[in-house]
Scaffold this active site. Structure first.
Site, PDB file in Angstrom:
ATOM      1  N   HIS A  58      44.951  40.313  37.372  1.00 40.28           N
ATOM      2  CA  HIS A  58      43.611  40.725  36.947  1.00 40.28           C
ATOM      3  C   HIS A  58      42.663  40.888  38.131  1.00 40.28           C
ATOM      4  O   HIS A  58      41.947  41.883  38.247  1.00 40.28           O
ATOM      5  CB  HIS A  58      43.069  39.690  35.964  1.00 40.28           C
ATOM      6  CG  HIS A  58      41.741  40.028  35.358  1.00 40.28           C
ATOM      7  ND1 HIS A  58      40.547  39.669  35.924  1.00 40.28           N
ATOM      8  CD2 HIS A  58      41.426  40.679  34.217  1.00 40.28           C
ATOM      9  CE1 HIS A  58      39.549  40.074  35.158  1.00 40.28           C
ATOM     10  NE2 HIS A  58      40.059  40.699  34.117  1.00 40.28           N
ATOM     11  N   ASP A  79      38.168  35.169  40.660  1.00 43.42           N
ATOM     12  CA  ASP A  79      39.110  35.694  39.678  1.00 43.42           C
ATOM     13  C   ASP A  79      40.469  35.015  39.851  1.00 43.42           C
ATOM     14  O   ASP A  79      40.531  33.848  40.254  1.00 43.42           O
ATOM     15  CB  ASP A  79      39.213  37.218  39.837  1.00 43.42           C
ATOM     16  CG  ASP A  79      39.416  37.937  38.513  1.00 43.42           C
ATOM     17  OD1 ASP A  79      40.522  37.824  37.956  1.00 43.42           O
ATOM     18  OD2 ASP A  79      38.486  38.607  38.048  1.00 43.42           O
ATOM     19  N   SER A 118      35.538  43.157  31.962  1.00 45.07           N
ATOM     20  CA  SER A 118      35.896  42.763  33.331  1.00 45.07           C
ATOM     21  C   SER A 118      35.829  43.971  34.253  1.00 45.07           C
ATOM     22  O   SER A 118      35.327  43.901  35.379  1.00 45.07           O
ATOM     23  CB  SER A 118      37.314  42.202  33.367  1.00 45.07           C
ATOM     24  OG  SER A 118      37.390  40.921  32.838  1.00 45.07           O
TER      25      SER A 118
END
Length: 547
Positions: free
Chosen positions: A191, A159, A404
């Site tokens: 994120h 990520d 996600s």
């Protein structure tokens, strides 16, 4: 549906006409449907992805382009020849039969002609695909009744990096970076930290005496490795992600990696058989790593919108459900943005299942891009703490929505299953998660796959997958949609069959899927869907803050 047959078939009634064109908001990748013209010999065309051929035929001949080259073996590097072409190798992979190159567009033809080269694909840009339902999933029961919390199971998170948040503590064991030069536990986008908290947060910062609500990850005793493959803006390239996967495979034994989470992707433009990202995640899967991938956030564009590598039949592809911020499962619905199957080009039934992903509260990376751009998504202490002096202060938690988040939920679930039985193969983990998923008659398998994830039910499963638990392929015939039998694909593992995996009538409500000509290769203009720079930032069904 008959168990003894290799196909299961449902007749469709009057088709509902669905027209989805670029005018209705679907971007066109600019791919050519017939690129093997007089100027491109068939032997070369056969080695090029559609976009690579397009760049060769219609691009600026001198413009530098980035490509992923698949070879017969990982050591087959034609470095000297590439230099003569004006190109260079930008990444090499020890575990993957491929390498990344940069070269002038005119040299693509010569590159494809090299004897060691099997396939040439574009080095696509990739990006992130954006109150954890701890009770909704049954994770609280798994911990209380069974003592399962993912103890020491190692998950690699590919990520934007992971900030060293107190809720992760010493369980964030290692950091490797393929997107930048910084060497530290940092997440400039925000994120990866949020994803990590969904998997393994232990509620440290929401556990004081005044807290009435705690934000646990699914597997709060698992361990994490931060594999940074995306940059400060939440984007990167396939070549960077391949480097991360290559590292995970090479270090799987030494680091004891059992699960790999990829909450990222790009639009599908070629078959999984030649897509470098798909081939890489398959290799990780076959090496014994459970690979969990987000489905994508393009469900509003219709069917056929699953991204890569979620289109690979081996991996667990996860869509998003909306729990309306309650722990009661009965009101959960499919999130409107969750991408739908079947997969483009290969037509596999995806997603494999859906999990909570809407308005998920997890860890905040202070001063990151998301944190700075959307301060309204920071959670105030008053949300979980009754200390009046702190009620309006920003807490260490943040709210995001998207597949996600859903993928992270299932990665945590996989860690719990492995905690319960360390001998489980990736195929058995996938089969147990799918068979135990809660079936909803209001949705079809191209919307929710096997159903809504249920961790406690998955822990009751005892079946073993005798063959790879491949997602079945769907076919459109003159009489309806036909889907491969999981009974035969998976080797009939105990009582697992089509009915138990999908429910009583898996192909219900699929008329519009069949009429969606673009998905099946005819009658439509959709050959892919665009992924803009904000696609990873989905904050809810109708959130006005979505760019």
């Amino acid at each position: 549906m008959k168990r003894a047959r290799p196909m299961q078939k449902i007749l469709m009634g009057m088709a509902v006409l669905v027209l989805l064109t670029a005018a209705s908001g679907v971007g066109d990748l600019g791919l050519s449907t017939s690129y093997a013209g007089p100027s491109l010999e068939p032997a070369v065309a056969a080695k090029l992805s559609p976009r690579a051929a397009d760049m060769l035929l219609r691009g600026n001949p001198g413009a530098p382009v980035k490509m992923i080259v698949t070879t017969g073996q990982s050591t087959s590097l034609d470095v000297a020849t590439l230099l003569q072409m004006g190109g260079k190798v930008t990444r090499q992979y020890a575990q993957l039969d491929s390498y990344a190159v940069s070269l002038p567009a005119r040299a693509i033809r010569q590159l494809a002609g090299l004897p060691n080269v099997r396939h040439v694909s574009v080095d696509h840009p990739v990006q992130v695909l954006n109150d954890l339902n701890y009770v909704t999933l049954g994770a609280d029961i798994a911990k209380k009744n069974l003592g399962l919390n993912g103890h020491d199971v190692v998950i690699a998170v590919l990520d934007t990096g992971i900030y060293k948040h107190p809720d992760l503590g010493s369980r964030l064991t290692k950091e490797v970076d393929f997107a930048a030069t910084e060497k530290d536990y940092v997440d400039y986008y925000g994120h990866g930290t949020h994803v990590a908290g969904i998997i393994a947060g232990n509620a440290h910062d929401s556990s004081d005496a005044k807290s009435f609500r705690r934000f646990y990850g699914v597997a709060p005793d698992s361990k994490l490795i931060s594999v940074r493959v995306l940059g400060r803006d939440g984007t990167g390239y396939v070549s960077d992600v391949l480097a991360g996967i290559d590292w995970v495979i090479a270090n799987r034994a030494g680091q004891k990696i059992r699960v790999m989470n990829l909450s990222l992707g790009h639009a599908v433009e070629e078959s999984y058989l030649t897509d470098p990202l798909c081939q890489a995640v398959e290799k990780a899967w076959k090496a014994g790593i459970v690979v969990v991938v987000s489905a994508g956030n393009n469900g509003s564009l219709g069917y056929g919108t699953i991204g890569s590598p979620g289109n690979d039949p081996y991996v667990i592809t996860v869509g998003a459900s909306n729990n309306y911020l309650t722990s009661y499962r009965g009101d959960d619905i499919l999130a409107t943005y969750s991408s739908l199957g079947p997969t483009a080009i290969d037509h596999f039934v995806k997603p494999d299942l859906v999990a909570p992903g809407n308005r998920t509260i997890s860890l905040r990376s202070p001063a990151s891009a998301l944190d700075s751009t959307y301060p309204g998504l920071r959670k105030k202490y008053g949300v979980f703490n009754n200390d009046p002096n702190k009620a309006n202060q920003d807490s260490p938690y943040f709210e995001l929505s998207g597949t996600s988040m859903s993928a992270a939920v299932v990665s945590g679930m996989a860690a719990i299953l492995i905690d319960a039985d360390n001998s489980l193969s990736p195929d058995t983990v996938k089969a147990r998660l799918m068979r135990s998923a809660e079936k909803r008659l209001s949705y079809n398998i191209f919307q929710v796959g096997a159903g809504f994830a249920n961790l406690y039910a998955a822990l009751q499963e005892r079946g073993i997958a005798l063959l790879p638990s491949l997602s079945p392929r769907a076919y459109l015939t003159s009489t309806g949609i036909v889907v491969e039998s999981t009974n035969l694909l998976w080797g009939n593992p105990l009582s697992w069959d089509e009915i138990s995996i999908w429910g009583g009538d898996p192909l219900r409500n699929t008329d519009e899927v069949g009429s969606y000509g673009a998905v099946w290769g005819g009658g439509g203009t959709l050959r892919g869907f665009s992924v803009d720079s904000h696609d990873g930032v989905v904050f809810g069904d109708n959130d006005p803050m979505v760019p």
